[in-house]
Structure formats: C-alpha cells, structure tokens
Design a protein around this motif. Structure first.
Motif, PDB file in Angstrom:
ATOM      1  N   PHE A 118      11.605  31.089  63.736  1.00  0.00           N
ATOM      2  CA  PHE A 118      12.835  32.178  64.033  1.00  0.00           C
ATOM      3  C   PHE A 118      14.003  31.276  64.553  1.00  0.00           C
ATOM      4  CE2 PHE A 118       8.831  34.027  65.154  1.00  0.00           C
ATOM      5  CZ  PHE A 118       9.113  35.467  64.648  1.00  0.00           C
ATOM      6  N   ASP A 119      14.885  31.332  64.123  1.00  0.00           N
ATOM      7  CA  ASP A 119      16.476  30.844  64.489  1.00  0.00           C
ATOM      8  C   ASP A 119      17.117  31.660  65.328  1.00  0.00           C
ATOM      9  OD1 ASP A 119      15.891  28.525  62.758  1.00  0.00           O
ATOM     10  OD2 ASP A 119      17.019  29.040  61.129  1.00  0.00           O
ATOM     11  N   THR A 120      17.398  31.318  66.501  1.00  0.00           N
ATOM     12  CA  THR A 120      17.970  32.120  67.326  1.00  0.00           C
ATOM     13  C   THR A 120      19.495  31.621  67.793  1.00  0.00           C
ATOM     14  OG1 THR A 120      16.926  31.285  69.411  1.00  0.00           O
ATOM     15  CG2 THR A 120      15.979  33.255  68.371  1.00  0.00           C
ATOM     16  N   ALA A 121      20.273  32.566  68.122  1.00  0.00           N
ATOM     17  CA  ALA A 121      21.718  32.087  68.596  1.00  0.00           C
ATOM     18  C   ALA A 121      21.711  31.842  69.743  1.00  0.00           C
ATOM     19  CB  ALA A 121      22.633  33.130  68.515  1.00  0.00           C
ATOM     20  N   GLY A 122      22.167  30.691  70.134  1.00  0.00           N
ATOM     21  CA  GLY A 122      22.660  30.118  71.529  1.00  0.00           C
ATOM     22  C   GLY A 122      21.944  28.877  71.810  1.00  0.00           C
ATOM     23  N   THR A 123      21.027  28.889  73.165  1.00  0.00           N
ATOM     24  CA  THR A 123      20.706  27.756  73.795  1.00  0.00           C
ATOM     25  C   THR A 123      19.891  26.451  73.183  1.00  0.00           C
ATOM     26  OG1 THR A 123      18.852  28.750  74.753  1.00  0.00           O
ATOM     27  CG2 THR A 123      21.067  29.594  75.722  1.00  0.00           C
ATOM     28  N   ASP A 124      19.871  25.654  73.820  1.00  0.00           N
ATOM     29  CA  ASP A 124      18.531  24.651  73.456  1.00  0.00           C
ATOM     30  C   ASP A 124      17.262  25.046  73.226  1.00  0.00           C
ATOM     31  OD1 ASP A 124      20.769  22.844  73.453  1.00  0.00           O
ATOM     32  OD2 ASP A 124      20.481  22.058  75.472  1.00  0.00           O
ATOM     33  N   ASP A 125      17.079  26.081  74.143  1.00  0.00           N
ATOM     34  CA  ASP A 125      15.600  26.580  74.032  1.00  0.00           C
ATOM     35  C   ASP A 125      15.481  27.681  73.094  1.00  0.00           C
ATOM     36  OD1 ASP A 125      12.905  26.579  74.832  1.00  0.00           O
ATOM     37  OD2 ASP A 125      13.428  27.981  76.469  1.00  0.00           O
ATOM     38  N   SER A 126      16.239  27.598  71.968  1.00  0.00           N
ATOM     39  CA  SER A 126      16.290  28.668  70.970  1.00  0.00           C
ATOM     40  C   SER A 126      15.299  28.549  69.710  1.00  0.00           C
ATOM     41  CB  SER A 126      17.699  28.784  70.298  1.00  0.00           C
ATOM     42  OG  SER A 126      18.075  27.484  69.799  1.00  0.00           O
ATOM     43  N   ASP A 127      14.302  27.594  69.920  1.00  0.00           N
ATOM     44  CA  ASP A 127      13.325  27.009  68.965  1.00  0.00           C
ATOM     45  C   ASP A 127      11.980  27.985  69.117  1.00  0.00           C
ATOM     46  OD1 ASP A 127      12.197  25.844  66.812  1.00  0.00           O
ATOM     47  OD2 ASP A 127      11.373  24.389  67.988  1.00  0.00           O
ATOM     48  N   PHE A 128      12.036  29.055  68.358  1.00  0.00           N
ATOM     49  CA  PHE A 128      10.701  29.727  68.536  1.00  0.00           C
ATOM     50  C   PHE A 128       9.893  29.832  67.129  1.00  0.00           C
ATOM     51  CE2 PHE A 128      11.326  33.084  72.016  1.00  0.00           C
ATOM     52  CZ  PHE A 128      12.257  32.611  72.566  1.00  0.00           C
ATOM     53  N   VAL A 129       8.655  29.465  67.317  1.00  0.00           N
ATOM     54  CA  VAL A 129       7.923  29.148  66.423  1.00  0.00           C
ATOM     55  C   VAL A 129       6.566  29.940  66.713  1.00  0.00           C
ATOM     56  CG1 VAL A 129       6.595  27.341  64.940  1.00  0.00           C
ATOM     57  CG2 VAL A 129       8.876  27.049  65.462  1.00  0.00           C
ATOM     58  N   PHE A 130       6.156  30.808  65.632  1.00  0.00           N
ATOM     59  CA  PHE A 130       4.890  31.757  65.670  1.00  0.00           C
ATOM     60  C   PHE A 130       3.918  30.386  64.837  1.00  0.00           C
ATOM     61  CE2 PHE A 130       5.743  36.051  66.976  1.00  0.00           C
ATOM     62  CZ  PHE A 130       6.581  35.605  67.936  1.00  0.00           C
ATOM     63  N   ALA A 131       2.891  29.662  65.356  1.00  0.00           N
ATOM     64  CA  ALA A 131       2.317  28.666  64.576  1.00  0.00           C
ATOM     65  C   ALA A 131       0.902  29.169  64.476  1.00  0.00           C
ATOM     66  CB  ALA A 131       2.081  27.164  65.091  1.00  0.00           C
ATOM     67  N   GLY A 132       0.345  29.032  63.167  1.00  0.00           N
ATOM     68  CA  GLY A 132      -1.039  29.389  63.059  1.00  0.00           C
ATOM     69  C   GLY A 132      -1.229  30.900  63.051  1.00  0.00           C
ATOM     70  N   ILE A 133      -0.471  31.534  62.411  1.00  0.00           N
ATOM     71  CA  ILE A 133      -0.536  32.888  61.999  1.00  0.00           C
ATOM     72  C   ILE A 133      -1.174  33.451  60.968  1.00  0.00           C
ATOM     73  CG2 ILE A 133       1.037  35.060  61.864  1.00  0.00           C
ATOM     74  CD1 ILE A 133       1.068  34.103  64.544  1.00  0.00           C
ATOM     75  N   SER A 134      -2.103  34.169  61.052  1.00  0.00           N
ATOM     76  CA  SER A 134      -2.651  34.882  59.899  1.00  0.00           C
ATOM     77  C   SER A 134      -1.528  35.808  59.258  1.00  0.00           C
ATOM     78  CB  SER A 134      -4.038  35.494  60.090  1.00  0.00           C
ATOM     79  OG  SER A 134      -4.587  36.313  59.201  1.00  0.00           O
ATOM     80  N   ARG A 135      -1.432  35.723  58.019  1.00  0.00           N
ATOM     81  CA  ARG A 135      -0.611  36.570  57.355  1.00  0.00           C
ATOM     82  C   ARG A 135       0.810  36.582  58.076  1.00  0.00           C
ATOM     83  NH1 ARG A 135      -2.533  42.153  55.730  1.00  0.00           N
ATOM     84  NH2 ARG A 135      -0.473  41.981  54.617  1.00  0.00           N
ATOM     85  N   PRO A 136       1.603  35.625  57.822  1.00  0.00           N
ATOM     86  CA  PRO A 136       2.916  35.484  58.434  1.00  0.00           C
ATOM     87  C   PRO A 136       4.039  36.349  57.736  1.00  0.00           C
ATOM     88  CG  PRO A 136       2.397  33.468  57.083  1.00  0.00           C
ATOM     89  CD  PRO A 136       1.285  34.417  57.187  1.00  0.00           C
ATOM     90  N   ASP A 137       3.599  37.009  56.598  1.00  0.00           N
ATOM     91  CA  ASP A 137       4.392  38.155  56.129  1.00  0.00           C
ATOM     92  C   ASP A 137       4.416  39.321  56.999  1.00  0.00           C
ATOM     93  OD1 ASP A 137       1.968  38.273  55.109  1.00  0.00           O
ATOM     94  OD2 ASP A 137       2.273  39.722  53.744  1.00  0.00           O
ATOM     95  N   ARG A 138       3.230  39.606  57.561  1.00  0.00           N
ATOM     96  CA  ARG A 138       3.248  40.661  58.665  1.00  0.00           C
ATOM     97  C   ARG A 138       4.436  40.739  59.743  1.00  0.00           C
ATOM     98  NH1 ARG A 138      -2.783  41.042  60.174  1.00  0.00           N
ATOM     99  NH2 ARG A 138      -1.660  40.735  62.219  1.00  0.00           N
ATOM    100  N   VAL A 139       4.251  39.203  60.307  1.00  0.00           N
ATOM    101  CA  VAL A 139       5.120  39.006  61.461  1.00  0.00           C
ATOM    102  C   VAL A 139       6.526  39.066  60.799  1.00  0.00           C
ATOM    103  CG1 VAL A 139       6.105  37.319  62.974  1.00  0.00           C
ATOM    104  CG2 VAL A 139       3.590  37.513  62.574  1.00  0.00           C
ATOM    105  N   VAL A 140       7.034  38.471  59.617  1.00  0.00           N
ATOM    106  CA  VAL A 140       8.491  38.753  58.903  1.00  0.00           C
ATOM    107  C   VAL A 140       8.661  40.373  59.048  1.00  0.00           C
ATOM    108  CG1 VAL A 140       9.826  38.496  57.283  1.00  0.00           C
ATOM    109  CG2 VAL A 140       8.369  36.637  58.036  1.00  0.00           C
ATOM    110  N   ALA A 141       7.840  40.981  58.587  1.00  0.00           N
ATOM    111  CA  ALA A 141       8.298  42.645  58.456  1.00  0.00           C
ATOM    112  C   ALA A 141       8.067  42.820  59.738  1.00  0.00           C
ATOM    113  CB  ALA A 141       6.787  43.280  57.548  1.00  0.00           C
TER     114      ALA A 141
END
Length: 156
Positions: A118-141
């Motif tokens: 996930f690219d988020t607006a703002g700060t240095d702590d804006s790196d969000f990664v959900f790693a090792g997800i089963s069916r990443p398309d579900r998360v995007v939806a």
C-alpha cells in the motif's frame, strides 16, 4: 484491536502457512544436516532425536511468527500488528491509501500467496505491506470496497 465508532472490519487475517514454506524447507535441511553430524559424532538415536527436535522447533517458531502478525482492513483504516511479548503496530486512515500493488513471484504463484503493498500519503512510516497473504486479490477488493464506503460516508 479496538474499533472506532462506526468502524467495520472488511478483511482480517494472518500470513498463510504457505508463505513460510521456504523457511520450513531451509530449517528442515539445516536440522537434517545437524542430525547427520550428530549421528557421525555420537549415535544414530541421538542424531535422530536432535534432528526431529530441531524440525519441531522450526515448526513452532514458524507458527508463532505467523500468528503474531495480524493484518486488518476496515472501512476507516489499515492496521498491521506484529509481535507477542513486544508489539509493533502500524495503522493509517483508509483515505490516505493512494495505490495498492500486488506482487507474486513464480514460487508465490505456485503456492498461491502474495504480497500487497500500500502506498500511503505522508510520513516516513507510510510503508504498509501485507506479506504472505493467501489470495491477495481479496485484500485489494476489500481496500477498494473500504475506500468506496469511506467516500460515501464523507459525502453524507
């Protein structure tokens, strides 16, 4: 996790066990190697016991690592919590998410896991990664649905 007033969970999960297959393979190979060395230095029974003990320890460590990571998408925010004894929590508002990218290597596609970045607006702590997800398309939806719900709620 405490939800805010009007907040609803759209997705919640942990990394899948399939995401740890490379960890399990490497630690099992290491346990076998150590077991063979112990067999050569001591005896067959001790070598087998050490090898089996190390494999069981690796399975336990992998399970704890997996269960100690929680990913959540609500209609108001993204949330990542890591750790058992000490915890690290990352969260951001869903309206700050600018881009959602998925990545799957060939091995990831074979074992049906992926990474959602996930690219988020703002700060240095804006790196969000959900790693090792089963069916990443579900998360995007789920994120897309949460952003649409948030936009509808703001318009009201």
């Amino acid at each position: 996790m405490d939800l805010h007033q009007g907040e609803e969970v759209v997705f919640e999960g942990h990394p899948t066990w399939r995401a740890l297959l490379s960890f399990y393979a490497a630690t099992t190979a290491g346990a076998i190697l150590v077991g063979v060395i112990v067999v050569l230095a001591a005896s067959l029974a001790v070598g087998i016991a050490v090898g089996v003990g190390l494999v069981l320890l690796a399975v336990l460590v992998g399970f704890v690592r997996r269960m100690a990571t929680v990913y959540m998408v609500s209609n108001q925010r993204l949330y990542i919590r890591r750790g058992i004894l000490s915890k690290r929590v990352q969260q951001t508002r869903i309206d700050r998410v600018q881009n959602v990218n998925t990545h799957q290597s060939l091995f990831d596609r074979i074992v049906r896991v992926g990474k959602v970045d996930f690219d988020t607006a703002g700060t240095d702590d804006s790196d969000f990664v959900f790693a090792g997800i089963s069916r990443p398309d579900r998360v995007v939806a789920a994120v897309d649905r949460a952003q649409r719900d948030a936009a509808t709620w703001i318009e009201k």
